[in-house]
Design an enzyme around this catalytic site. Sequence first.
Site, PDB file in Angstrom:
ATOM      1  N   THR A  16       0.810  -1.215   0.000  1.00 57.59           N
ATOM      2  CA  THR A  16       0.000   0.000   0.000  1.00 57.59           C
ATOM      3  C   THR A  16       0.845   1.266   0.000  1.00 57.59           C
ATOM      4  O   THR A  16       0.475   2.260  -0.624  1.00 57.59           O
ATOM      5  CB  THR A  16      -0.933   0.002   1.231  1.00 57.59           C
ATOM      6  OG1 THR A  16      -1.805  -1.123   1.159  1.00 57.59           O
ATOM      7  CG2 THR A  16      -1.773   1.274   1.293  1.00 57.59           C
ATOM      8  N   THR A  92       1.149  -5.078   4.230  1.00 56.14           N
ATOM      9  CA  THR A  92       0.931  -5.448   5.629  1.00 56.14           C
ATOM     10  C   THR A  92       0.298  -6.830   5.801  1.00 56.14           C
ATOM     11  O   THR A  92       0.481  -7.459   6.842  1.00 56.14           O
ATOM     12  CB  THR A  92       0.035  -4.414   6.332  1.00 56.14           C
ATOM     13  OG1 THR A  92      -1.216  -4.311   5.625  1.00 56.14           O
ATOM     14  CG2 THR A  92       0.718  -3.050   6.364  1.00 56.14           C
ATOM     15  N   ARG A 249      -4.283 -25.142  15.502  1.00 56.26           N
ATOM     16  CA  ARG A 249      -4.713 -24.013  16.347  1.00 56.26           C
ATOM     17  C   ARG A 249      -5.773 -24.544  17.309  1.00 56.26           C
ATOM     18  O   ARG A 249      -6.923 -24.755  16.941  1.00 56.26           O
ATOM     19  CB  ARG A 249      -5.242 -22.865  15.490  1.00 56.26           C
ATOM     20  CG  ARG A 249      -4.195 -22.329  14.524  1.00 56.26           C
ATOM     21  CD  ARG A 249      -4.692 -21.122  13.746  1.00 56.26           C
ATOM     22  NE  ARG A 249      -4.852 -19.970  14.636  1.00 56.26           N
ATOM     23  CZ  ARG A 249      -6.012 -19.377  14.888  1.00 56.26           C
ATOM     24  NH1 ARG A 249      -7.135 -19.841  14.344  1.00 56.26           N
ATOM     25  NH2 ARG A 249      -6.077 -18.337  15.685  1.00 56.26           N
ATOM     26  N   GLN A 281      -5.310 -20.726  19.826  1.00 56.67           N
ATOM     27  CA  GLN A 281      -6.090 -19.743  19.082  1.00 56.67           C
ATOM     28  C   GLN A 281      -6.130 -18.394  19.789  1.00 56.67           C
ATOM     29  O   GLN A 281      -6.504 -17.388  19.174  1.00 56.67           O
ATOM     30  CB  GLN A 281      -7.514 -20.260  18.869  1.00 56.67           C
ATOM     31  CG  GLN A 281      -7.597 -21.478  17.973  1.00 56.67           C
ATOM     32  CD  GLN A 281      -9.016 -21.999  17.801  1.00 56.67           C
ATOM     33  OE1 GLN A 281      -9.992 -21.258  17.953  1.00 56.67           O
ATOM     34  NE2 GLN A 281      -9.151 -23.278  17.469  1.00 56.67           N
TER      35      GLN A 281
END
Length: 347
Positions: A16, A92, A249, A281
């Site tokens: 970005t 990102t 997870r 998690q």
Amino acid sequence: MMKRTGKVLLIYTGGTIGMGRNPQTGALEPLDFDHLASEMYEFRYLKASFDTYQFTPPIDSSDISPRQWAQLVRIIADRYEEYDGFVILHGTDTMAYTASALSFMLENLTKPVILTGSQLPIGQLRTDGKENLITSIELAADTHPDGTPMVPEVCIYFNGKLIRGNRATKIAADGFNAFDSFNYPVLCHAGVNFVYHEHHILQPDYTRPMVPHTAMDPHVLVFSLFPGIDESVFRHTLDSPELRSIVIRSFGSGNAPQQPWLLRLFKGASERGITVVNISQCVSGTVEMSRYDTGYQLQSTGVISGRDSTVEAAVTKLMYLQARYTDANTIRMMMNRCLAGEVTILR
């Protein structure tokens, strides 16, 4: 005293920070790096000089892969003696994965490698890109009186915080405070002054060379447990003959449903040489499979604890180890070691 060059290499991969808005579609798309540099008259006030290297064409961070990680390693390794530090401009969305991967691939790193980007393009009025970029360059060039760098490790800088790259997680899709490190302290707060927290910063062996690694084995699966998980779906997930490791997870401190079929599948996977790593998690805290019976049963099947690792660090660490070792027991042993500050191991 370390030899200093007074220069930083700025590597633009895309993201970005270097995007503009397409006049026809209104969508953001990568611009040429020359545009990015032209927007930054502040560059002239930096104490450190810098050179640039641009990915052509720039890539969206969603398309990042081990091939680009290897390219970054080669760029840094080939120019390692020419620069005091390296700043990587990166989208990102996958920045935490890239930072984690580089922390393992750049063994015994003795210079700063700082990833940064922005949530708004650098040409927009309220952009966060200018501060993130300028501060990252300053951090990459900053040294102790003896010439050693202040932060000789892979980091992410965003919104006033310098955090260890393999401890970082993206937490916001549209806020300037895009990254956090839930299980490890911030390395430096950048306000009016830089406030370094030196006892949290890695200290490499400056007598040893940096060793670059470019091979990564991506035969890793991330799987989240959830109430009502179906046996047939999970069983078929494990059937792939190429699969070498799974990041599970789990719930809370490393717990899983007490289903006999689930424990049987985990045990069978471990016996086939598949490394199964247990990651919570929860965004903070650590996996302690001995705390509750539901976690203890997982441990008995050969599942190993990922401790307080992020998913990004666990995945890229497995890729790195699988490229170096063929033996599953060696990989499991190495997963229980801290290689680049990615996990907390109490002694």
